[in-house]
Structure formats: C-alpha cells, structure tokens
Design a protein around this motif. Structure first.
Motif, PDB file in Angstrom:
ATOM      1  N   TYR A  68     -34.275 -17.212   4.817  1.00  0.00           N
ATOM      2  CA  TYR A  68     -34.885 -16.590   5.983  1.00  0.00           C
ATOM      3  C   TYR A  68     -34.113 -17.029   7.205  1.00  0.00           C
ATOM      4  N   GLN A  69     -33.450 -16.112   7.876  1.00  0.00           N
ATOM      5  CA  GLN A  69     -32.732 -16.492   9.095  1.00  0.00           C
ATOM      6  C   GLN A  69     -32.780 -15.373  10.122  1.00  0.00           C
ATOM      7  N   ASP A  70     -32.813 -15.737  11.377  1.00  0.00           N
ATOM      8  CA  ASP A  70     -32.890 -14.783  12.486  1.00  0.00           C
ATOM      9  C   ASP A  70     -34.014 -13.770  12.298  1.00  0.00           C
ATOM     10  N   GLY A  71     -35.134 -14.221  11.790  1.00  0.00           N
ATOM     11  CA  GLY A  71     -36.284 -13.334  11.690  1.00  0.00           C
ATOM     12  C   GLY A  71     -36.176 -12.304  10.585  1.00  0.00           C
ATOM     13  N   ARG A  72     -35.277 -12.528   9.648  1.00  0.00           N
ATOM     14  CA  ARG A  72     -35.211 -11.578   8.549  1.00  0.00           C
ATOM     15  C   ARG A  72     -34.815 -12.284   7.266  1.00  0.00           C
ATOM     16  N   TYR A  74     -32.691 -12.700   3.940  1.00  0.00           N
ATOM     17  CA  TYR A  74     -31.254 -12.536   3.822  1.00  0.00           C
ATOM     18  C   TYR A  74     -30.846 -12.849   2.396  1.00  0.00           C
ATOM     19  N   ASP A 187     -30.334  -0.049  21.403  1.00  0.00           N
ATOM     20  CA  ASP A 187     -30.891  -1.045  20.490  1.00  0.00           C
ATOM     21  C   ASP A 187     -32.148  -0.519  19.825  1.00  0.00           C
TER      22      ASP A 187
ATOM     23  N   LYS B 230     -21.464  -9.553  12.066  1.00  0.00           N
ATOM     24  CA  LYS B 230     -22.446  -9.923  13.093  1.00  0.00           C
ATOM     25  C   LYS B 230     -23.815 -10.140  12.475  1.00  0.00           C
ATOM     26  N   GLU B 231     -24.213  -9.200  11.597  1.00  0.00           N
ATOM     27  CA  GLU B 231     -25.541  -9.300  11.008  1.00  0.00           C
ATOM     28  C   GLU B 231     -25.663 -10.499  10.075  1.00  0.00           C
ATOM     29  N   GLY B 233     -24.646 -13.281  10.903  1.00  0.00           N
ATOM     30  CA  GLY B 233     -24.779 -14.433  11.777  1.00  0.00           C
ATOM     31  C   GLY B 233     -23.466 -15.088  12.137  1.00  0.00           C
ATOM     32  N   LYS B 235     -19.432 -14.726  13.978  1.00  0.00           N
ATOM     33  CA  LYS B 235     -18.851 -14.068  15.137  1.00  0.00           C
ATOM     34  C   LYS B 235     -17.539 -13.413  14.738  1.00  0.00           C
TER      35      LYS B 235
END
Lengths: 366, 314, 501
Positions: A68-72, A74, A187, B230-231, B233, B235
């Motif tokens: 779970y990373q950045d709110g999603r 994975y 966005d 990017k997705e 995480g 760069k």
C-alpha cells in the motif's frame, strides 16, 4: 357424455400466478438444480485463470505481494485488474450483443471516438468535467444505436454493419483530432484512468459498477431473458410478442455505452487521445473474452461475470508474457496457444475425447 | 530552424545554381497521413521557395496509382527532376524507365523501392535508423560512464525501424561491459502499450530500483513509460533516465519539465538534401552514392524548452 | 408393365425419438411418372433423402435395388453418379454463378482438363430451349425470378441424363404455362425411359401427369395405386387415413353446441396479399371452431392474419366487439389473441431455454421488460402448468428442446394460457406428436372449451376436429368452401367438401 372433462379449471386459476404459498413451496425445489448447472459453467474459465496466476507465482515469488503506497494498492495483481478494465468493459457489452446472435466489431473505434471527443473538449473549451463525460457517453451510445439501427431495422448482417463503423470510426476520431494526438492537462479527467479509490484503481471501480448495473438491468428486469430468447430463436420470439428489433437496438446501444467508458479510461490513462491506436484490436480481445467465458457466438445464454473472467484471463496472459522476459516475437504465439488450450478445455467433445484416449493409454499399460 | 552543416552548404550551392537554371522539380508525396508527413511536405515546400525552385507538388492520398499518374504528368510537363516519396516498395520499374528515357533524374526519399536496376534513379535519401540507435546509445553511455541497467521498449515486432534502432543501440552498448539491457518488450509504438508494458517491467524489476535508464524506440512509448515510472513513485529523468527517438512536441515538453532526457530527431527535413543532390547531378557530377543517410540531431533538456515553443507553434 | 429401375423395400429410418419411416416401399419403373403423396410429416422427404444418399436408412433394414443391383448410397454424389438426380423444393443453386455454370457445375464440358465455356453455353441454351426459356445463360442466376430459377434447377436435373429424376414440389412457384412446359419436358423424358418421382400437394397436377401413386402416412406405406383407377376421395382417404365408411367421429365437444352464443371473433371478407381471399370466419364465445383443408388451402394463412404475422389487405376483423388490426404478434397478443404456430420447432419453442422460461416468456413479453416476473413467480407459474397439463419432466429447469413433441406442445399451450387470452388459435396442435400425447392434447382442448375459452383449431385429422369442434370451417384454394355443424359435421362430409373438384 361419458368423457365429460373434470373441472380442473385451468383458465380461471391463472389469475394468481404469484400465489405466495405456491412460491414458497416451489422455491426449495428450484434452487439446487440451478446451482449445479452454474458450477459447470464457471469451472473451466475460473480454473484457467487460477492456473495462469499460479504460473506467475512460480516465475516470480513476489507476484502475489501487494503493498500500500501513496493511497493505493500496488502490485502485479492490481495491475492485471487495472489493465483488464477496458477489455472487461467491452466484454460486458459484447456479451449481450453476442447473446442476440450478433457481433460488434466497432467497439475499438468507438473507444477512439469517445476519447477524441473528451480530449477535444478538455483542450478546446471550458467545459465542466460532467459535461465532458456526458458528451463522451452520449457519443458512444449514439454510435451503438447507429449499429443497432443498421442491424435491426435495415437487416444488415451485424459483422458488416459494425465493420463500417470499425473502419470509419477511426477516421472520425482522427477528424476530431485533426490527425494529431491531443494531450490535455486535467487531473480530474485523468482520475478516470489513473486515480484510485479505497486503494483500488478507479478503472477497476468502473468495471465493478458497470458490471453491477448491467447485471441489475439485465437480470432484475426481463431484458436478459428477452435477449436470450431472441438469440436462441428470433422467429419464435416474434411469435411470443417480443420486440426483437428493440432488443437488438438496446444491446448495441449498451455496447456503445460500455465502449465509451473504456475509451475514456484509455484516454485518461495516457492523458491523450490517439485516434489511431486507442482501443486498436480490442474488439477482438473482447470477443475472445466472451468466448473464453463460455458463450456461443451463435447466440443464446450469456454471463457477464464469465465474460469479465475471460477479460482477466487475457490480461493475465499479457502480463505473464511481459514478466516472463521472453523475446517479444513469441508474444502472439504464446497468447494463441494458451487461448487454444482454454477453449479446448471448455469443449465437452474434446474433454470426452481426451478422457477416452487417457483411458486407452492406461488400459494399454495395464 | 535547425540545419546541419551539409544543409548549410547546400543552400550556398543552390544560391549559385538557381540563378543559372531556375529549376522545375516534381514532388510525388505519399499524402498527409501523419503529423510527421505534414511537416515533411511543408519543409520541402519551404526549402523550394527559399531556393527559388518551381515545385510541382502532388498528394497521392496513400495510393500508388495516383503517384504513378503524377510522375507521368511530371514527365509530360518536362520537369528538370522528380522526387518520389513512395507509398509502397514495388511496382516502380515501368514509370521509372519512362523517366529515364525522358532523361529526367529521379530521387527517392524516405521509404525504399525495389526495382533491381539501380540506374533507374539517382539516389535514395532516407533516415538511418541504426544511426539513430547509435546516437541514443552513445549519449546514454556518455552520461552514465557506461554503467547502466537498461530497459527497452521495442517498436512493433518486425518493423524495420524497430529492428535497426535496436541493432544500432546494441552495437554501441556492446562495447561497454557494465551496460546491458535487462528487460526488453514490445510497446507497439503506442503510448498506451508503452505505459502498460513499463508498469509490468517495473514490477518485475523490484519496483524499478536498480534500473538506470529507459530506452524507447519512439517518443510515444517513452511518454507512456514516463507515466508508468511516475505512478510507481519514481522520478523519470533522474531516477530512471529516458532516451528515445522521434522528437514529437509532447516529448520536448516532457524534457523541458525534466521528465525525459534525450531524443534523436527523426528529421522531416529531407527536402534540402534532395535538392542538393539534384543540383549536383544536373551540374554534371554523376558520382553520387546510391544511398544517402540523414540522421536528425540529438536533443537534450538544455534546449528542450525553446524547441518546444518553436514546434508547438508549427 | 415396364421393369423396375429402382425398388426400395422395407425401408426404415429412425431419428432420436421419432420413427420417420417404418417398413416403407417404393417401386419406380422406367418411363413412368410416379407421384409420392402424403401430408406433411408423412415421410416423403425422408424417403427421398434415403433414396438419394443424403441420409442413410437404418442399418439392417430393407434393401434398395437400383438397376438390378443392391445398392446403399452413402452420399448424394454417389447416387448422382449412379444416375439418380434430384431437384429439391428450395432452389439450391449458386446465385452468383451464371445460368450456364449452374447447369453444368461439377460436370462441365472439358477438353484437356479445361472448361470449354463456349460449348457449355451452347449446350445450356439448347437445354433451356426445351423449357421454352430464352434467357442470357451468361447472366448470374440471381437476376432471374424464382420461377425461372426453379426451371433452371429442374433443367440441371434433366441435364444429368439420369435414369431416375426426383422432383420435390417442382411446381410450387410456377404459373400455369410454366407448369405445362414442365409437364411437356416430363412427357419427353418419360418417352426416353426415365423414371420420374413427382412430389406435389396439387392433386390436379398429380392426376394430370402421374401414372402411379404411392401414399405414405405417418412414416408408413399405405399403398401403391394406378392413378387412373384411383378416385379422388379414395386418395384423400388414403392420405388422411380415414376410411369413409368406418368413420364415425364421436362428437364430444368440451362445451355444448349452441346456436345463439354471442360472437367473440369475426373475420369479415378478409383478403391478404398472395394469400387468403374473402375469408369469413366466426368464433362464438366459449366455443371451439375447427378449420379443415389440405396443406396450402389457407388454414395457416388465416391463423397468421389473426395473429398479425401477415397484414390484412382488405376486410375487417373483430375481437370482443373491438376492431382487431394487429400489425405484429405483439399487438395481437395485447388484444387477447394467442397462437400456437404450426411449425413448433422454428416458431414455437426456444430450444435452449428452460421450460420455466418458455412458459413465462409470453406473459413477460406482454407485461413488458420492466415488470419482471421474478424467478420464483416464473417457477410457480411453470410448476402450476407442469402439474395441470401433466408435462412430463423432472423439473422446470430442463431445456424445452430436450422434451418430446407432445410435451413441447403442452409447454407452448401453457405459455399462452398464462397470458389469459380471449381467443386461442391452435395451428395443427397435434402434428408430429405420438398417439398418447395426441389424446392428451385433445382432452386439453376440450377442457379449455369447457372452462370457457374460445378456440380456433386447424387439424388434418378430421376425426379429431369432429370430436371437439362445435363447428368446422372447410377451406380449399385459400377460400372458405363450406361450414359444417350439427348432424352435417362428419368426417365424410368434410372430406367431400375438401375433395370437391
């Protein structure tokens, strides 16, 4: 009159088909028979999917790991769900079209058109997100209704009628974009393709919602039954008073709607509309998904859930091939072979044949 | 506007000859199926105007029969030379013979033709795909001092551009023992597929840790790959370097934003070299190689912002 | 008499659940036209298919003697090579090929393995001259009318120079002159010693051209007759299986005959394009009206007009004092009409769907897609009718396609009863159903009538009609010719009305 018929009174009693006591009495009787039937239909597609996933686990132990990373969430499994979304959506629509004995080759092109319209509006004007999405969906439904009109009212063969839009549709999409790949910065719209809600990618939610709503629309009204009746025997359906033309118009409209959502996902995913490539050949994947799900191209019974399972199988396969690290030139060969095996497993004739051959081998050894 | 030195000398040369000759040249273009094709046509027209050449332009709408008709009409009009950007490779022999009999030199640009008889045309001017691969690889090796785990997004399996770009790239990195391609898959030249494939590759490569660069056979796939990075995480442009081929405006923007590092331009400016060759030939110099390769320049982040502004306006 | 060219003896053919042929015989003699007659489902086409190799007879039964030798053809091409040429009812030629190509497909005139097109065209022209057809033989077949195509199909059969020529309903789409031309060609072939099998529903034509008649009924051989010695009523008797003297239909309708019952349905001078003319039919409330007539007499057409399948060109229909003008079955159903169609398989059952769904569908279609009958309600409906109509099935989830004909028919009846129609039209409800189910269906009709249903029923079984109907309408040549009730309503009288020439 020696044979005076007894007064069973079939005619008068019909008034109360919904007699509650009767329903309760019958309920028990009808449930078990149905479930064994359904189990058989789910067995092969689902086991094929599980098997494919296990192959992946064998190749890469971390395959099932989800973080779970950045709110999603994975992980590879999430990727498969996410990436299968467009084909799964197309397969939902394709299931009902195929159930009526038709086919829709234009869904890939409709994806491109819907994507082009949305991208064009996002770049070219100051429209609200709601307007853009509505426009995209409307375009998809209209395209579907055009197909449906050609098939039901003009009597053009589905494969020909939808081939027209399959070819012309990409031209239309390019016309909207003036032949360019239109990229946009929004966005909010991009969320459709890359956003996440409660950890799951948004396209997955879209598939779940569409699946649920379609299931309700088709199975909690008589539409599903009408579709199957028309697909099994159009002539008898007409004698039953079913509006077969209306039914056909509806299924193509629904397919157009699903294709529009798929097109918006694909467009939002790369934040750009590519008239040439959005949804390219996905109509074939969608048809394949429906067939892998066990439906007959000649029409009749359909299962939306199994078609979505079919889409998942196809995507798992693609992911497997990428993860395997095999040279790209083997991709199509591997895909075709696995699909062939899945289809063979579903064939009763093949299974019986294989069983008898196996028995013969065992007998020979003994 | 970017012109190589060859081109620059071409202009000087042409300035001398134009006054003497005032050439009429027929140009049979494929059509206008892509943005690149349109810039190609525009570039040829602009170049002709600059040199005072009377250019007869024909758009074949992707049909060879239209092109052949156009070439016949050029011959009938008695032009000084003909440039063909062929739709397909085969079927050119009869009309090229007619041109030869009329003593009109023919130059083939962009795609190849197969006639079996080299004397039917003066030369072919085309992009050198493997040189593009070499340029991209050389930049990457220079930037990383030859230490790099590379992920490759191939073009459509079997396409000449994909095969040759991969070949050129591999030729160069083969010389660096610490550089190698760890994953290679086809992204079919599209952004969608590029993104999807890159996503999976990153998962397979431990979330992308340890991957030093993404090498894509075209900008579209690279742009998809950048989104995937990017997705995940990371760069793009610093955690993972991105290098590709084409030079589309969107990619220049990505470079300006720091998301991408370098691209080798697929030059649409084939008009200049073609006119150069024709003028040289008509000037009496028959010693011309049968293939003249052009390769666009490599662009990096340094000039990206300016280039993006310039290209967006085009 | 001439010797036999082809003799079939004791031929049987069984399909799953049906005995299509049981010990049938047929003897063809050189230079004779032999009519093969019987109502639909009698086994004519099956016999032709066995004869021409399109189907195999049951193993171990009967024998086929062709040209003095025992033969058992395994494919149509084998039979064709041996000299049996067949022209099927539906034109099965290739619409995009030229007339000449169609005529000679598979046996084109060749030299050094190459087709000689000019010779082929010349031969085609000569062949068609016999049929008085002067057409461009290089034009594609689909440019010509169905009648011309039919003639071309026959010419193709003739061109094979066969010893036996089978013509299955060759005159169905031909006009009078064309029929005469065809008969001329047949006479010519006869004189050349060809044995011709002629299948037709037109008895006039049978009497005009045939030398002998073989009658089949329900897959059984009834008899071989010399045409000239067989009076028409005898022939119809043989076809319909009734001996006039022995026939005393027991008149036991489910509801009392009543002269003054109010009219529920009225058909007044109704004409349908290319179909029925000036049809007057009246169905009183709560009575069962029978419709009799040979195939093609217009009985099915009447049913189709009432049900909105064919549109009425002129005349009026009335149902329960309101005008009935259905443009589609859906409209007819809304008005309260129900129809069990003649062709159960293509127009009736929805084979892969369950009994439950098949029963619920008509009511569901009438309710519309939005007012869904839940599965439980469908189940209750199905169970109710399975019980009351005694449909033989373990449960309601069995696909209807797997039921026997009689049970399928009961399901279709159930489907319409569920919609509570005012008028129930049954087109040949007992066709292709075994004897046991026959009686059950008849009793059902009686019960329905007893319970107040109004019915219009067609049947080829006159005894049946007489048994349950309050009145019988007789049709011939798409017109009403007679109406019988009371004492007059006997199988004999009906048959006479049908046979009157």
């Amino acid at each position: 009159m020696s044979q005076q018929p007894q007064s069973l009174s079939i005619v008068n009693k019909v008034d109360s088909p919904a007699d509650e006591a009767l329903i309760a009495a019958r309920k028990a009787r009808y449930s078990p028979g149905k479930s064994t039937n359904a189990l058989g239909r789910y067995l092969w597609p689902v086991s094929a999917l599980v098997l494919l996933l296990l192959v992946n686990l064998f190749m890469d132990a971390s395959f099932f790991s989800i973080s779970y990373q950045d709110g999603r969430l994975y992980g590879s499994l999430i990727d498969i769900l996410n990436r299968s979304a467009p084909v799964a959506l197309l397969a939902i629509g394709m299931s009902v079209v195929i159930a009526t004995g038709g086919i829709d080759l234009s869904v890939g092109a409709v994806m491109a058109i819907a994507g082009a319209v949305c991208a064009g509006m996002l770049v070219g004007g100051n429209y609200s997100l709601f307007t853009v999405i509505c426009a995209g969906l409307t375009v998809g439904i209209v395209a579907g209704l055009v197909n449906g009109g050609l098939v039901s009212f003009l009597g053009i063969q589905p494969i020909v009628a939808t081939l027209l839009l399959m070819v012309a549709g990409r031209g239309v999409a390019q016309l909207i974009n003036q032949g360019q790949i239109v990229t946009f910065q929004s966005d909010a719209f991009a969320f459709i393709g890359i956003g996440a809600f409660l950890g799951l990618p948004f396209p997955v939610w879209l598939v779940l919602i569409t699946l649920l709503l379609s299931q309700l629309l088709l199975r909690r009204t008589a539409l599903g039954l009408f579709i199957e009746a028309v697909g099994c025997n159009a002539s008898a359906s007409r004698y039953l008073g079913i509006n077969d033309k209306g039914v056909k118009l509806f299924v193509y409209g629904l397919t157009g709607f699903c294709a529009a959502i798929a097109g918006m996902i694909a467009t939002a995913d790369i934040q750009g509309a590519d008239g040439n490539n959005t949804g390219l050949w996905l109509e074939l994947d969608a048809i394949l998904a429906v067939v892998i799900g066990g439906a007959a191209l000649s029409g009749g019974r359909f299962s939306l859930v199994l078609s979505v399972v079919g889409a998942l199988i196809i995507q798992t396969l693609s992911t497997t091939i990428i993860l395997s690290g095999l040279p790209a030139k083997f991709n199509l060969l591997i895909k075709a072979s696995v699909v062939l095996i899945v289809l063979l497993l579903q064939s009763d004739v093949f299974r019986q044949h294989a069983q008898s051959v196996l028995k013969g081998l065992k007998g020979g050894k003994a | 506007m970017k012109l190589s030195t060859i081109l620059a000398t071409g202009i000087t040369l042409s300035c001398l000859s134009v006054n003497a000759l005032a050439l009429t040249i027929g140009f049979a273009q494929v059509g206008s199926e892509s943005g690149w094709r349109t810039s190609f046509s525009e570039s040829v027209k602009a170049e002709a105007k600059k040199r005072g050449i009377d250019l007869k332009f024909s758009d074949a709408q992707q049909k060879q029969e239209n092109q052949i008709k156009a070439v016949r009409s050029f011959i009938a009009q008695g032009v000084d030379a003909i440039i063909i950007a062929p739709v397909v490779e085969t079927g050119w022999k009869p009309v090229l013979r007619e041109a030869k009999r009329a003593r009109i030199p023919v130059v083939i640009v962009d795609r190849n033709i197969q006639v079996g008889d080299d004397s039917l045309f003066v030369t072919r001017i085309a992009s050198d795909f493997s040189e593009e691969g070499r340029k991209a690889a050389q930049w990457l090796m220079d930037t990383t001092q030859g230490n790099c785990k590379i992920v490759e997004l191939q073009g459509t399996v079997g396409a000449t551009a994909a095969i040759d770009r991969a070949q050129g790239f591999n030729d160069v990195i083969g010389k660096y023992p610490n550089a190698n391609i760890v994953r290679s898959q086809t992204g079919e030249f599209t952004r969608t597929k590029g993104k999807e494939v890159m996503e999976s590759i990153l998962k397979a490569e431990n979330g992308g840790k340890g991957v030093c660069a993404l090498w894509a056979h075209n900008d579209e796939m690279a742009l998809g790959g950048i989104q995937a990075i990017k997705e995940a995480g990371l760069k793009p442009g610093s955690d993972i370097l991105v290098v590709s081929v084409d030079g589309v405006p969107d990619y220049f923007k990505a470079m300006a934003d720091g998301d991408a590092n370098a691209t080798v331009e697929l030059s649409p400016h084939l008009g200049g070299p073609a006119f150069d060759v024709i003028e040289k030939y008509l000037g009496g110099d028959k010693n011309i190689p049968k293939l003249i390769s052009t390769t666009g320049d490599l662009f990096t982040q340094d000039t990206a912002a300016a280039e993006y502004q310039k290209r967006r306006l085009q | 008499m001439q010797e036999s060219v082809l003799a079939l003896e004791n031929i049987s053919k069984t399909f799953p659940g049906v005995k299509a042929l049981q010990g049938v015989q047929l003897t063809l003699r050189a230079g004779e036209v032999h009519a093969l007659l019987g109502e639909n489902g009698a086994g004519k086409s099956t016999l032709v298919k066995v004869m021409t190799g399109a189907m195999r007879k049951d193993e171990g039964t009967g024998r086929m003697c062709f040209d003095g030798k025992d033969r058992d053809f395994t494919s149509p091409s084998e039979a064709q090579k041996a000299g049996i040429s067949t022209v099927y009812q539906e034109v099965n030629l290739l619409p995009n090929l030229s007339v000449a190509q169609n005529l000679f497909l598979g046996h084109e005139p060749k030299r050094f393995a190459l087709i000689q097109h000019s010779r082929m065209q010349q031969q085609a022209r000569e062949l068609l001259k016999q049929f008085k057809l002067d057409i461009d033989v290089t034009a594609p077949l689909n440019q010509f009318s169905v009648a011309v195509q039919q003639l071309i199909a026959i010419a193709r059969g003739v061109a094979m120079k066969a010893k036996v020529l089978v013509l299955d309903e060759p005159t169905a789409s031909l006009d009078k002159d064309e029929v005469e031309t065809l008969f001329g060609v047949m006479e010519q072939l006869k004189s050349e010693g060809v044995a011709i099998v002629f299948i037709s529903h037109f008895l006039d034509q049978v009497y005009r051209i045939s030398d002998r008649i073989t009658v089949l009924r329900n897959g059984q051989f009834i008899g071989e007759y010399i045409t000239a010695e067989l009076p028409r009523p005898k022939l119809i008797e043989a076809m319909l299986g009734k001996e006039l003297q022995a026939m005393h239909g027991q008149h036991q309708p489910g509801c009392a005959d009543s002269v003054d019952a109010p009219a529920l349905f009225k058909m007044d001078k109704v004409c349908v394009k290319n179909s029925i003319e000036n049809m007057d039919i009246l169905v009183p409330k709560g009575q069962a009206i029978g419709m009799a007539g040979l195939l093609g007499s217009g009985r099915t057409e009447v049913c189709r007009a009432i049900f909105g399948v064919d549109s009425v060109a002129s005349g009026q229909m009335q149902l329960a004092d309101a005008p009935l003008k259905p443009q589609s079955p859906a409209e007819a159903i809304k008005a309260g009409v129900a129809l069990c169609p003649e062709d159960r398989k293509t127009d009736g059952i929805i084979g892969p769907l369950s009994i439950r769904e098949n029963i619920a569908l008509a009511l569901q279609a009438r309710l519309g897609w939005w007012r869904y009958l839940s599965k439980a309600k469908q189940q209750a409906l199905a169970d109710k009718y399975i019980e009351e109509l005694q449909i033989a099935t373990p449960d309601a989830e069995k696909p209807i396609g797997q039921l026997s004909g009689g049970n399928q028919q009961k399901v279709i009846l159930a489907r319409w009863l569920a919609t509570q129609p005012q008028l129930l039209v049954l087109d040949e409800p007992t066709r292709g159903i075994d004897i046991g189910a026959h009686a059950e269906i008849l009793n059902l009709i009686k019960r329905l009538c007893h319970d107040g249903m109004s019915l219009l029923v067609t049947s080829s079984e006159l005894e049946e009609l007489v048994a349950f109907a309050n009145k019988v309408v007789v049709l011939r040549d798409r017109r009403k010719v007679s109406e019988l009730s009371g004492e007059d309503m006997t199988p004999q009288h009906i048959m006479q009305a049908i046979a009157e020439a």
